[in-house]
Design an enzyme around this catalytic site. Structure first.
Site, short mmCIF file in Angstrom:
data_model
loop_
_atom_site.label_atom_id
_atom_site.label_comp_id
_atom_site.label_asym_id
_atom_site.label_seq_id
_atom_site.Cartn_x
_atom_site.Cartn_y
_atom_site.Cartn_z
N PHE A 209 0.86 -1.19 0.00
CA PHE A 209 0.00 0.00 0.00
C PHE A 209 0.89 1.23 0.00
O PHE A 209 1.68 1.43 0.93
CB PHE A 209 -0.92 0.03 1.22
N ASP A 318 9.42 2.99 1.72
CA ASP A 318 8.23 3.72 2.13
C ASP A 318 8.07 3.57 3.65
O ASP A 318 7.60 2.55 4.14
CB ASP A 318 7.01 3.15 1.39
N LYS A 349 2.60 10.52 8.34
CA LYS A 349 1.95 10.03 9.56
C LYS A 349 2.59 10.58 10.84
O LYS A 349 2.45 11.75 11.12
CB LYS A 349 1.86 8.51 9.54
N THR A 373 1.62 23.99 -4.65
CA THR A 373 1.46 25.29 -4.01
C THR A 373 2.12 25.35 -2.64
O THR A 373 2.93 26.22 -2.36
CB THR A 373 -0.03 25.66 -3.89
#
Length: 491
Positions: A209, A318, A349, A373
């Site tokens: 994931f 990751d 997280k 941005t």
């Protein structure tokens, strides 16, 4: 023997871990002593709020509404006044518990408050102290060997922009280091065709994931619901090890599983090279999280890095769920003793901001290539600075290891006591999981834990995962284990 197992865990661990938490005024002084469930779960106020929210948006994933003014430390208080021991912490994203006093003070300083209020477009108008903030906060905990960082908003966009960066490295290498683009490249990318839009790929693993945004979805392999109806890239997938437990009884079988998976990684990379879609990067979680809390050995990760180096593909680790301490080290991959740093480490997280670490010589040569941005949020870095101070001052990585041992030992005892219900206890630190016998049983365990006062999480097909805050002490572990035992008895 079973009588020993059935001794309440709380009698043994009531006071353990408090020495780590002396400066945390909410633990144990102001925390509740235990969960307190006053209504049905969900209660009437939660049901009414859910109905209201459902009239505005898809709210089928909502479990409870929180009263965040009352949540404290390791305890979550819902709209109906029910108090839960939280072992899931907002999908593993609360680092030092709810309403930690150091974080509550973070914006008392006027300069910090103005940094929060005047949120800048960091890629264009960063504040005068932004370079120093990056150095003193994010680079202070950077993975060894990585000397650059790009901030982002969340885990998905961190991974997406890591992919973009890897593709840019790969193409720069193919151009022989030439940073300028040909007219053909510039024209062809505008119609989504090579050479400007090259046929390159990112390899991920079965059960992985890496996010729900559009590009990240092509590397997410955990559940169909995340991917259905969305077009995807033809990117490769390889098997991730599936071990037999307990590990010390199946060493040869699990080593063979490592080698089988590694062989298929190498074969898949070669296959995609031959079909004209080379693998520019390989992304992997140190522990597959949402997909089922599957772990792999240091040997697996060492050999995977070697395969990446031999094929000139970047290794992307990751650490969105595993980063910032829950496995007992700042970065989970540090458990693997890799001979050199990964090419990229992504985070979010518990780190409160998103982003990725890399080597400065591999930053894009042109502006606006990795850009949006906000490019993160200075306010989150101010909070993260406080979090890192708390981790250091309260010796929380040591606490994680101490509590993790209590949790893991207790879970092992419970899987012996209830072999017909749970098995395959695994993980590092407090980043732990166990399996139920099937999906229905797993879902009942999680639901009944909630009814009994504990918030937990599910993952994969039949796994229950623990994701407590770093301030989760042995006494909290004992409460969790006692309530889990009560829950398993009722299955």
């Amino acid at each position: 023997m079973l009588r020993i197992f059935r001794q309440p865990f709380t009698k043994r661990f009531l006071h353990q871990g408090e020495k780590h938490l002396k400066s945390f005024s909410t633990v144990p002084q102001a925390e509740p002593k235990k969960p307190d469930i006053k209504t049905s779960v969900p209660g009437p106020k939660t049901e009414a709020l859910l109905k209201e929210l459902s009239s505005l948006q898809q709210a089928g994933s909502v479990q409870l509404f929180a009263d965040y003014d009352k949540c404290i430390g390791n305890y979550f208080v819902d709209a109906d006044g029910n108090t839960f021991l939280d072992s899931f912490t907002q999908i593993s994203s609360i680092p030092v518990g709810y309403n930690h006093p150091e974080l509550l003070k973070a914006f008392e300083d006027k300069h910090s408050l103005r940094s929060l209020v005047n949120r800048p477009a960091l890629g264009v108008f960063p504040a005068v102290d932004w370079p120093q903030k990056l150095k003193s906060v994010l680079m202070a905990v950077a993975p060894q060997g990585l000397d650059a960082v790009t901030t982002m908003m969340c885990g998905s966009c961190s991974n997406e922009n890591a992919y973009k960066t890897v593709f840019m490295w790969y193409r720069l290498k193919e151009r022989g280091g030439k940073v300028d683009f040909s007219p053909e490249e510039m024209a062809s990318c505008m119609v989504n065709q090579p050479p400007g839009s090259p046929n390159l790929s990112i390899l991920s693993f079965k059960g992985s994931f890496h996010g729900r945004t559009f590009g990240a979805l092509s590397t997410t392999r955990s559940k169909p619901i995340h991917k259905l109806d969305c077009p995807a890239f033809d990117w490769p997938v390889a098997p991730f090890p599936r071990y037999k437990y307990p590990l010390n009884q199946f060493e040869s079988e699990n080593h063979a599983e490592d080698n089988k998976c590694l062989e298929q990684v190498a074969d898949t990379i070669e296959k995609y090279k031959m079909k004209g879609c080379p693998v520019a990067g390989v992304i992997v979680e140190p522990i597959q999280s949402e997909g089922g809390d599957y772990e792999a050995s240091p040997y697996f990760f060492q050999k995977l890095q070697k395969i990446c180096q031999n094929s000139e593909a970047a290794l992307i680790i990751d650490e969105v769920q595993t980063g910032c301490g829950p496995t007992g080290k700042m970065w989970c991959y540090e458990h693997f003793n890799l001979p050199s740093a990964p090419d990229v480490v992504t985070f979010s997280k518990k780190m409160l901001t998103g982003g990725f670490y890399f080597k400065i010589e591999k930053k894009p040569a042109h502006p606006y290539r990795v850009f949006n941005t906000w490019m993160g949020d200075p306010g989150k870095l101010i909070l993260l600075e406080k979090v890192l101070q708390v981790i250091k001052n309260e010796n929380l990585l040591s606490l994680v290891n101490e509590t993790g041992k209590v949790l893991k030992d207790g879970l092992h005892k419970l899987e012996i006591e209830f072999p017909q219900v749970i098995n395959s206890v695994r993980g590092r630190g407090t980043f732990l999981a166990f399996n139920a016998t099937n999906t229905q049983c797993r879902d009942k365990i999680v639901a009944d834990l909630k009814t009994n006062g504990v918030l937990g999480g599910a993952c994969g097909e039949n796994s229950v995962r623990l994701r407590p805050a770093l301030v989760f002490a042995p006494k909290h572990a004992a409460i969790y284990l006692d309530i889990l035992r009560k829950t398993l008895r009722e299955i």
